[in-house]
Design a protein around this motif. Structure first.
Motif, PDB file in Angstrom:
ATOM      1  N   MET A   1       0.841  -1.200   0.000  1.00  0.00           N
ATOM      2  CA  MET A   1       0.000   0.000   0.000  1.00  0.00           C
ATOM      3  C   MET A   1       0.872   1.245   0.000  1.00  0.00           C
ATOM      4  O   MET A   1       1.842   1.338   0.740  1.00  0.00           O
TER       5      MET A   1
ATOM      6  N   GLN B   1      -6.243   3.012   3.460  1.00  0.00           N
ATOM      7  CA  GLN B   1      -5.823   2.444   2.174  1.00  0.00           C
ATOM      8  C   GLN B   1      -6.530   3.137   1.023  1.00  0.00           C
ATOM      9  O   GLN B   1      -5.910   3.490   0.007  1.00  0.00           O
ATOM     10  N   ALA B   2      -7.835   3.349   1.169  1.00  0.00           N
ATOM     11  CA  ALA B   2      -8.583   4.046   0.119  1.00  0.00           C
ATOM     12  C   ALA B   2      -8.099   5.480  -0.026  1.00  0.00           C
ATOM     13  O   ALA B   2      -7.995   6.002  -1.144  1.00  0.00           O
TER      14      ALA B   2
ATOM     15  N   ARG C   1     -12.037  -0.254  -4.550  1.00  0.00           N
ATOM     16  CA  ARG C   1     -10.832  -1.027  -4.812  1.00  0.00           C
ATOM     17  C   ARG C   1     -10.234  -1.565  -3.513  1.00  0.00           C
ATOM     18  O   ARG C   1      -9.806  -2.721  -3.441  1.00  0.00           O
ATOM     19  N   ALA C   2     -10.210  -0.715  -2.476  1.00  0.00           N
ATOM     20  CA  ALA C   2      -9.676  -1.170  -1.185  1.00  0.00           C
ATOM     21  C   ALA C   2     -10.510  -2.283  -0.594  1.00  0.00           C
ATOM     22  O   ALA C   2      -9.993  -3.240  -0.007  1.00  0.00           O
TER      23      ALA C   2
ATOM     24  N   CYS D   1     -12.249   3.558  -2.643  1.00  0.00           N
ATOM     25  CA  CYS D   1     -12.897   2.811  -1.556  1.00  0.00           C
ATOM     26  C   CYS D   1     -13.313   1.428  -2.033  1.00  0.00           C
ATOM     27  O   CYS D   1     -13.133   0.430  -1.329  1.00  0.00           O
TER      28      CYS D   1
ATOM     29  N   LEU E   1      -4.851   5.533  -2.050  1.00  0.00           N
ATOM     30  CA  LEU E   1      -5.143   5.299  -3.465  1.00  0.00           C
ATOM     31  C   LEU E   1      -5.792   6.524  -4.101  1.00  0.00           C
ATOM     32  O   LEU E   1      -5.450   6.916  -5.227  1.00  0.00           O
TER      33      LEU E   1
ATOM     34  N   ALA F   1     -12.269  -4.457  -2.313  1.00  0.00           N
ATOM     35  CA  ALA F   1     -12.024  -5.660  -3.108  1.00  0.00           C
ATOM     36  C   ALA F   1     -10.691  -6.306  -2.720  1.00  0.00           C
ATOM     37  O   ALA F   1     -10.568  -7.524  -2.630  1.00  0.00           O
ATOM     38  N   ASP F   2      -9.668  -5.471  -2.499  1.00  0.00           N
ATOM     39  CA  ASP F   2      -8.359  -5.980  -2.117  1.00  0.00           C
ATOM     40  C   ASP F   2      -8.418  -6.667  -0.755  1.00  0.00           C
ATOM     41  O   ASP F   2      -7.727  -7.659  -0.514  1.00  0.00           O
ATOM     42  N   ALA F   3      -9.245  -6.107   0.129  1.00  0.00           N
ATOM     43  CA  ALA F   3      -9.361  -6.691   1.467  1.00  0.00           C
ATOM     44  C   ALA F   3     -10.056  -8.052   1.426  1.00  0.00           C
ATOM     45  O   ALA F   3      -9.824  -8.897   2.280  1.00  0.00           O
TER      46      ALA F   3
END
Length: 214
Positions: free
Chosen positions: A1, A103-104, A209-210, A207, A107, A212-214
């Motif tokens: 990240m 994280q969001a 994307r974060a 948000c 990004l 989905a990554d989680a």
């Protein structure tokens, strides 16, 4: 990240000097919050509640919304009584805040800057949130704006802080591990805040994307 780069530190200023600077330079209302104290059991909130869930991150006075103001004499009096009080900035007056997970936020910052979109000040908190300053009036329209760009209001972890709420301003200690910092500090270049709709699509995408990554 991607990490949020640290902005210029204001650690040499006292909290009261910083609060006065926010009021005089940016014309923001301020109000004292609780403080954070180190104890043998760890960092604790000055409110005296051992199980406080927001150390240093809630108002010192119950009627804080009525008391909040921008007069230097008033601010200095407050901090002379509680020198280590955190600095709270009421939202819904000069600005509102789009509040997202760390994280969001990282990004979104990178994406917004690549796109050349305007940015106001941005706070990063030790509780792992990133807060984007925008013009007032966003909260009442937020659900509709998110719907228009394809996001349900409850689909992502995005909160708009408006009237009746506040943020903890740098360099105030908060939580159990650190202090609020500026990811993008207030400068002449960002004195004029963007409207929420200008930033919302990249922030909402980040948000999602974060999540989905989680």
């Amino acid at each position: 990240m991607e990490e949020i780069p640290a902005a210029r530190t204001v650690a040499r200023e006292t909290l009261v000097d910083t609060a006065v600077r926010y009021a005089e330079d940016r014309h923001w209302d301020v109000v004292p919050g609780t403080s954070v104290h180190g104890t043998p059991q760890g960092r604790r909130c000055g409110c005296g509640q051992p199980a406080c869930s927001a150390p240093g991150a809630h108002p010192l006075h119950r009627d804080w919304a009525k008391q909040a103001g921008g007069g230097p004499a008033l601010i200095r009096r407050w901090w002379s009584e509680t020198p280590d009080a955190s600095i709270l900035l009421p939202t819904g007056r000069s600005f509102e805040v789009i509040d997202v997970p760390e994280q969001a936020g990282c990004l979104a910052l990178a994406r917004l800057e690549r796109m050349g979109l305007p940015l106001g000040p941005v706070i990063a908190t030790p509780t792992r949130r990133v807060q984007f300053f925008v013009l007032p009036g966003a909260r009442d329209k937020m659900a509709d704006m998110l719907h228009r760009i394809g996001w349900g209001s409850s689909a992502i972890d995005l909160v708009c802080r408006g009237d009746g709420d506040f943020v903890v301003a740098p360099p105030s200690p908060m939580g159990v591990s650190g202090a609020a910092t500026w990811a993008r500090e207030p400068t002449e270049a960002n004195r004029w805040l963007p409207e929420a709709r200008e930033l919302l699509s990249p922030i909402a995408y980040a948000c999602g994307r974060a999540m989905a990554d989680a």
